[in-house]
Design a protein around this motif. Structure first.
Motif, mmCIF file in Angstrom:
data_model
loop_
_atom_site.group_PDB
_atom_site.id
_atom_site.type_symbol
_atom_site.label_atom_id
_atom_site.label_comp_id
_atom_site.label_asym_id
_atom_site.label_seq_id
_atom_site.Cartn_x
_atom_site.Cartn_y
_atom_site.Cartn_z
ATOM 1 N N ASP A 137 0.844 -1.192 0.000
ATOM 2 C CA ASP A 137 0.000 0.000 0.000
ATOM 3 C C ASP A 137 0.882 1.246 0.000
ATOM 4 O O ASP A 137 1.769 1.381 0.848
ATOM 5 C CB ASP A 137 -0.895 -0.014 1.244
ATOM 6 C CG ASP A 137 -1.994 1.032 1.204
ATOM 7 O OD1 ASP A 137 -2.024 1.833 0.251
ATOM 8 O OD2 ASP A 137 -2.830 1.051 2.128
ATOM 9 N N ALA A 138 0.629 2.150 -0.962
ATOM 10 C CA ALA A 138 1.361 3.417 -1.023
ATOM 11 C C ALA A 138 0.548 4.580 -0.484
ATOM 12 O O ALA A 138 1.060 5.703 -0.395
ATOM 13 C CB ALA A 138 1.762 3.718 -2.470
ATOM 14 N N ASP A 139 -0.702 4.347 -0.105
ATOM 15 C CA ASP A 139 -1.584 5.439 0.299
ATOM 16 C C ASP A 139 -1.005 6.207 1.488
ATOM 17 O O ASP A 139 -0.439 5.633 2.408
ATOM 18 C CB ASP A 139 -2.963 4.903 0.648
ATOM 19 C CG ASP A 139 -3.684 4.328 -0.564
ATOM 20 O OD1 ASP A 139 -3.178 4.511 -1.694
ATOM 21 O OD2 ASP A 139 -4.735 3.690 -0.384
ATOM 22 N N GLY A 140 -1.190 7.515 1.445
ATOM 23 C CA GLY A 140 -0.668 8.398 2.473
ATOM 24 C C GLY A 140 0.688 8.977 2.133
ATOM 25 O O GLY A 140 1.073 10.015 2.677
ATOM 26 N N ALA A 141 1.428 8.303 1.244
ATOM 27 C CA ALA A 141 2.699 8.871 0.788
ATOM 28 C C ALA A 141 2.400 10.068 -0.104
ATOM 29 O O ALA A 141 1.537 9.994 -0.982
ATOM 30 C CB ALA A 141 3.504 7.827 0.014
ATOM 31 N N ARG A 189 -1.983 15.111 7.529
ATOM 32 C CA ARG A 189 -3.196 14.554 8.131
ATOM 33 C C ARG A 189 -3.203 13.022 8.026
ATOM 34 O O ARG A 189 -3.814 12.332 8.839
ATOM 35 C CB ARG A 189 -4.423 15.133 7.413
ATOM 36 C CG ARG A 189 -5.785 14.599 7.857
ATOM 37 C CD ARG A 189 -6.864 15.247 7.006
ATOM 38 N NE ARG A 189 -8.194 14.694 7.199
ATOM 39 C CZ ARG A 189 -9.132 15.204 8.003
ATOM 40 N NH1 ARG A 189 -8.873 16.296 8.700
ATOM 41 N NH2 ARG A 189 -10.320 14.654 8.101
ATOM 42 N N TYR A 190 -2.476 12.490 7.031
ATOM 43 C CA TYR A 190 -2.532 11.072 6.710
ATOM 44 C C TYR A 190 -1.221 10.369 7.082
ATOM 45 O O TYR A 190 -0.205 11.006 7.322
ATOM 46 C CB TYR A 190 -2.856 10.897 5.220
ATOM 47 C CG TYR A 190 -4.044 11.750 4.815
ATOM 48 C CD1 TYR A 190 -5.335 11.412 5.221
ATOM 49 C CD2 TYR A 190 -3.867 12.942 4.095
ATOM 50 C CE1 TYR A 190 -6.415 12.215 4.888
ATOM 51 C CE2 TYR A 190 -4.944 13.740 3.761
ATOM 52 C CZ TYR A 190 -6.229 13.377 4.165
ATOM 53 O OH TYR A 190 -7.294 14.184 3.854
ATOM 54 N N VAL A 191 -1.256 9.039 7.118
ATOM 55 C CA VAL A 191 -0.094 8.243 7.527
ATOM 56 C C VAL A 191 0.725 7.903 6.283
ATOM 57 O O VAL A 191 0.240 7.213 5.384
ATOM 58 C CB VAL A 191 -0.523 6.970 8.269
ATOM 59 C CG1 VAL A 191 0.693 6.239 8.813
ATOM 60 C CG2 VAL A 191 -1.492 7.310 9.408
ATOM 61 N N ASP A 192 1.940 8.375 6.233
ATOM 62 C CA ASP A 192 2.801 8.243 5.058
ATOM 63 C C ASP A 192 3.307 6.807 4.922
ATOM 64 O O ASP A 192 4.121 6.340 5.722
ATOM 65 C CB ASP A 192 3.976 9.217 5.192
ATOM 66 C CG ASP A 192 4.876 9.260 3.968
ATOM 67 O OD1 ASP A 192 4.780 8.365 3.113
ATOM 68 O OD2 ASP A 192 5.685 10.205 3.883
ATOM 69 N N ALA A 193 2.863 6.114 3.871
ATOM 70 C CA ALA A 193 3.244 4.714 3.660
ATOM 71 C C ALA A 193 4.732 4.530 3.420
ATOM 72 O O ALA A 193 5.277 3.448 3.668
ATOM 73 C CB ALA A 193 2.462 4.136 2.480
#
Length: 273
Positions: free
Chosen positions: A58-62, A131-135
């Motif tokens: 998962d790359a989401d948040g990067a 705001r998001y968690v960096d993958a």
């Protein structure tokens, strides 16, 4: 943290010297089965564990996960854009035009779409990447949506530890994203895959994944006690404390009978504060 890291290594060594899964041991029992993956409960501790050889990235948040020219870490089709309606579950919508993804206007990631994780720092506005968690920086685990609704399996922000059973490399993690319905267990962030031994981890080009089976130990409810946001060091420290809290010699994991000669190695630096 040198002493803490040493104790953590000793505890994990005791865990991988466990007896075969066909036998029973006081304090450990078969708990749930999800898509043929057996979950085992440590009775009285609230923790559970499972082993799987399946892994997706998962790359989401990067901040550089997705780009309009499809040059990001991941392929735009994995964000569902532009051909699906569910892309709004992955990409931040443009406040001025909700039918388009938000494009970062400036800074080092100018021009990229902003992707989301389910775990968020709600003190930040939706268009703030932090705001998001960096993958690419944070070791996180993804729960399939179907799995996340099972009673007692834990929730966003809960912590755990993953161990590569072929190499002995291990890493703490945080549960930071909810994936598609009915997906198997084993989706992890870029950073967690790298910590477990993966080289050149990139979901776009086909990651060089950690080989073999991975043990995941999950501590449901731990996120309530140690709420996000926190740093990578925060995740490492708290996960160590949680693992030690379930005991050592008296806690024997029921499992598949491998690991008796496994030399464990922390993917983080236990001497670094």
């Amino acid at each position: 943290m040198k002493t803490t890291g040493t104790v953590f290594l000793i505890v994990l060594t005791l865990l991988v010297l466990a007896i075969p899964a066909q036998r029973t041991h006081a304090g450990v029992r078969k708990w749930k089965t999800y898509q043929k993956t057996q979950l085992f409960e440590l009775v009285g501790s609230g923790a559970y564990f499972y082993v799987t050889g399946h892994m997706t990235i998962d790359a989401d948040g990067a901040p550089d996960a997705y780009h309009p020219d499809n040059t990001g870490l991941d392929h735009l089709k994995h964000a569902g854009y532009p051909g699906t309606s569910w892309w709004k579950n992955v990409l931040v919508t443009d406040p001025k035009d909700p039918e388009k993804p938000y494009v970062v206007p400036d800074g080092p990631y100018q021009g990229y779409y902003l992707s989301m994780t389910s775990l968020r720092d709600m003190t930040k506005v939706p268009t703030d990447p932090s705001r998001y968690v960096d993958a690419s920086r944070v070791p996180y685990l993804v729960f399939p949506s179907t799995f996340s609704r099972l009673k007692g399996v834990g929730a966003l922000g809960d912590l755990g530890v993953a161990v590569n059973l072929d190499t002995g490399v291990y890493s703490p993690f945080i549960i930071a994203d909810i994936g598609p319905e009915k997906h198997p267990l084993g989706e992890v962030s870029i950073q967690l895959a790298q910590r477990l031994g993966g080289g050149n981890v990139c979901p776009r080009v086909g990651p060089e994944k950690p080989l073999g089976e991975i043990l995941y130990i999950v501590f449901p409810g731990s996120g309530d006690r140690f709420p996000w946001p926190g740093s990578e060091k925060h995740i490492d420290r708290i996960a160590e404390e949680l693992l030690m809290s379930i005991g050592g010699t008296e806690r024997v994991f029921v499992w598949i009978g491998r690991g008796s000669n496994l030399a464990l190695s922390n993917s983080t630096n236990p001497d670094k504060t």
